[in-house]
Each structure stands twice: as C-alpha cells, then as structure tokens.
Write a protein that holds these residues in place. Structure first.
Motif, PDB file in Angstrom:
ATOM      1  N   LYS A   3       0.864  -1.203  -0.063  1.00  0.00           N
ATOM      2  CA  LYS A   3      -0.145  -0.225   0.125  1.00  0.00           C
ATOM      3  C   LYS A   3       0.868   1.050  -0.046  1.00  0.00           C
ATOM      4  O   LYS A   3       2.061   1.226   0.391  1.00  0.00           O
ATOM      5  CB  LYS A   3      -1.098  -0.134   1.436  1.00  0.00           C
ATOM      6  CG  LYS A   3      -1.708  -1.345   1.244  1.00  0.00           C
ATOM      7  CD  LYS A   3      -2.713  -1.152   2.489  1.00  0.00           C
ATOM      8  CE  LYS A   3      -3.863  -2.282   2.288  1.00  0.00           C
ATOM      9  NZ  LYS A   3      -4.615  -2.432   3.563  1.00  0.00           N
ATOM     10  N   PRO A   4       0.342   2.422  -0.161  1.00  0.00           N
ATOM     11  CA  PRO A   4       1.169   3.738  -0.317  1.00  0.00           C
ATOM     12  C   PRO A   4       1.656   4.057   1.040  1.00  0.00           C
ATOM     13  O   PRO A   4       1.066   3.781   1.904  1.00  0.00           O
ATOM     14  CB  PRO A   4       0.142   4.633  -0.898  1.00  0.00           C
ATOM     15  CG  PRO A   4      -0.799   3.906  -1.495  1.00  0.00           C
ATOM     16  CD  PRO A   4      -0.937   2.661  -0.851  1.00  0.00           C
ATOM     17  N   ALA A   5       2.815   4.537   0.853  1.00  0.00           N
ATOM     18  CA  ALA A   5       3.436   5.040   2.206  1.00  0.00           C
ATOM     19  C   ALA A   5       2.699   6.454   2.780  1.00  0.00           C
ATOM     20  O   ALA A   5       2.262   7.193   2.008  1.00  0.00           O
ATOM     21  CB  ALA A   5       4.792   5.363   2.233  1.00  0.00           C
ATOM     22  N   THR A   6       2.263   6.520   4.061  1.00  0.00           N
ATOM     23  CA  THR A   6       1.681   7.467   4.496  1.00  0.00           C
ATOM     24  C   THR A   6       2.754   8.094   5.758  1.00  0.00           C
ATOM     25  O   THR A   6       3.374   7.139   6.197  1.00  0.00           O
ATOM     26  CB  THR A   6       0.243   7.591   4.829  1.00  0.00           C
ATOM     27  OG1 THR A   6       0.393   6.075   6.025  1.00  0.00           O
ATOM     28  CG2 THR A   6      -0.506   7.052   3.775  1.00  0.00           C
ATOM     29  N   PHE A   7       2.634   9.334   6.248  1.00  0.00           N
ATOM     30  CA  PHE A   7       3.239   9.754   7.310  1.00  0.00           C
ATOM     31  C   PHE A   7       2.387   9.686   8.519  1.00  0.00           C
ATOM     32  O   PHE A   7       1.153   9.403   8.586  1.00  0.00           O
ATOM     33  CB  PHE A   7       3.924  11.219   6.966  1.00  0.00           C
ATOM     34  CG  PHE A   7       2.596  12.259   6.726  1.00  0.00           C
ATOM     35  CD1 PHE A   7       2.019  12.688   7.713  1.00  0.00           C
ATOM     36  CD2 PHE A   7       2.282  12.521   5.430  1.00  0.00           C
ATOM     37  CE1 PHE A   7       1.121  13.587   7.426  1.00  0.00           C
ATOM     38  CE2 PHE A   7       1.127  13.413   4.990  1.00  0.00           C
ATOM     39  CZ  PHE A   7       0.579  13.942   6.216  1.00  0.00           C
ATOM     40  N   ALA A   8       3.201   9.641   9.564  1.00  0.00           N
ATOM     41  CA  ALA A   8       2.324   9.672  10.886  1.00  0.00           C
ATOM     42  C   ALA A   8       1.888  11.093  11.369  1.00  0.00           C
ATOM     43  O   ALA A   8       2.621  11.790  11.289  1.00  0.00           O
ATOM     44  CB  ALA A   8       3.381   9.189  12.091  1.00  0.00           C
ATOM     45  N   ASN A   9       0.660  10.978  11.573  1.00  0.00           N
ATOM     46  CA  ASN A   9       0.017  12.433  12.136  1.00  0.00           C
ATOM     47  C   ASN A   9       0.419  12.710  13.629  1.00  0.00           C
ATOM     48  O   ASN A   9      -0.016  11.587  14.540  1.00  0.00           O
ATOM     49  CB  ASN A   9      -1.434  12.433  12.028  1.00  0.00           C
ATOM     50  CG  ASN A   9      -2.060  13.630  12.373  1.00  0.00           C
ATOM     51  OD1 ASN A   9      -1.320  14.700  12.311  1.00  0.00           O
ATOM     52  ND2 ASN A   9      -3.368  13.502  12.679  1.00  0.00           N
ATOM     53  N   GLY A  10       1.244  13.664  14.012  1.00  0.00           N
ATOM     54  CA  GLY A  10       1.796  13.960  15.214  1.00  0.00           C
ATOM     55  C   GLY A  10       3.115  13.313  15.259  1.00  0.00           C
ATOM     56  O   GLY A  10       3.692  13.530  16.358  1.00  0.00           O
ATOM     57  N   GLY A  11       3.608  12.580  14.544  1.00  0.00           N
ATOM     58  CA  GLY A  11       5.117  12.134  14.346  1.00  0.00           C
ATOM     59  C   GLY A  11       6.082  13.020  14.099  1.00  0.00           C
ATOM     60  O   GLY A  11       5.762  13.662  13.297  1.00  0.00           O
ATOM     61  N   THR A  12       7.103  13.006  14.762  1.00  0.00           N
ATOM     62  CA  THR A  12       8.331  13.798  14.293  1.00  0.00           C
ATOM     63  C   THR A  12       9.390  12.982  14.747  1.00  0.00           C
ATOM     64  O   THR A  12       9.854  12.420  15.944  1.00  0.00           O
ATOM     65  CB  THR A  12       8.345  15.224  15.154  1.00  0.00           C
ATOM     66  OG1 THR A  12       7.232  15.940  14.785  1.00  0.00           O
ATOM     67  CG2 THR A  12       9.484  15.776  14.751  1.00  0.00           C
ATOM     68  N   ILE A  13      10.512  13.018  13.638  1.00  0.00           N
ATOM     69  CA  ILE A  13      11.768  12.303  14.094  1.00  0.00           C
ATOM     70  C   ILE A  13      12.779  13.370  14.387  1.00  0.00           C
ATOM     71  O   ILE A  13      13.068  14.226  13.558  1.00  0.00           O
ATOM     72  CB  ILE A  13      12.278  11.109  13.048  1.00  0.00           C
ATOM     73  CG1 ILE A  13      11.048  10.198  12.840  1.00  0.00           C
ATOM     74  CG2 ILE A  13      13.560  10.771  13.375  1.00  0.00           C
ATOM     75  CD1 ILE A  13      11.398   9.453  11.448  1.00  0.00           C
TER      76      ILE A  13
END
Length: 131
Positions: free
Chosen positions: A62-72
């Motif tokens: 499936k398509p990659a998505t980013f984490a809502n609220g996530g930060t590295i």
C-alpha cells in the motif's frame, strides 16, 4: 534507547537523494546500505553512532503515509548545522514545516530548531540545545 527508526517511501530514489543530503549535514558520509527484501520491496539503511534510520517501500504494497503527530528528531552540534540540515532538505525535495530555522525560547529552555518534511511527508526536526 532506540535501535532503529523506519519510515515509508513511495519513491526510493527520491528518498535516497533527500536522506543522503540531510544526513550528510550531520556527518554521515557515503551511500546507504541498499537492500531488496525477499518480497521485492527496496530499503535503505543509514547507520550512524549505533542507530539506524531505515527508509522502506511499504511491505504490504500500500502507499506510504506519514504519521500524524509524529516527528523524528536529529541532534545537531550547532545552530549552523540545524540550518544546514533544513536547507539540504529543502534543496533535495523536502518542504519547510512550521517556522523558519532559528532560536526558540520556551519553558523547556532555549533551542535552535528547524522542521522539514521529507518528499513523502514525514516530519523531521533538527535540534541544537546551546550550553
């Protein structure tokens, strides 16, 4: 505490260009270790100071998505390195997030911060806490 962090990508070559540039500002020289899993998805491994950042095509297809609220967050040695990290990210397909790079004062103390989103939308922070 962390062994590795993995983020997904929809374009492994674009991700390689982006992450090689931003991580280069932190002293990580050379190309990542590239790996093709038995399932056929491609991954990049950036190892530095005992930790690894992995960038991978999603294993579930499936398509990659980013984490809502996530930060590295990436620790920097100077305010200049914070800005260089940000500028390399923007120059290699990323976008500025939040305020421009600079000094922030808060109840947690003074810190130099920059936020940039990678080409897939993952939020990265470069941070330096002055003495």
């Amino acid at each position: 505490m962390f062994n590795h962090i993995m983020v997904g990508t929809n374009d492994i070559e674009k991700a390689k260009t982006f992450y090689s540039a931003v991580l280069g500002t932190l002293g990580l020289a050379g190309d990542p270790i590239e790996h093709t899993a038995d399932s056929g998805h491609k991954r990049l491994f950036y190892a530095h100071n005992g930790g690894t950042l992995c960038v991978s095509e999603p294993i579930n297809g499936k398509p990659a998505t980013f984490a809502n609220g996530g930060t590295i967050g990436f620790r920097c040695s100077s305010a200049e390195q914070v800005k260089a990290f940000h500028d390399a990210g923007v120059a290699h397909g990323g976008t500025t997030d939040e305020d421009p790079p600079g000094l922030r004062e808060s109840s947690m103390g003074a810190m130099y911060l920059s936020y940039v989103r990678d080409p897939d939308g993952n939020k990265l922070c470069a941070i330096h806490r002055p003495d």
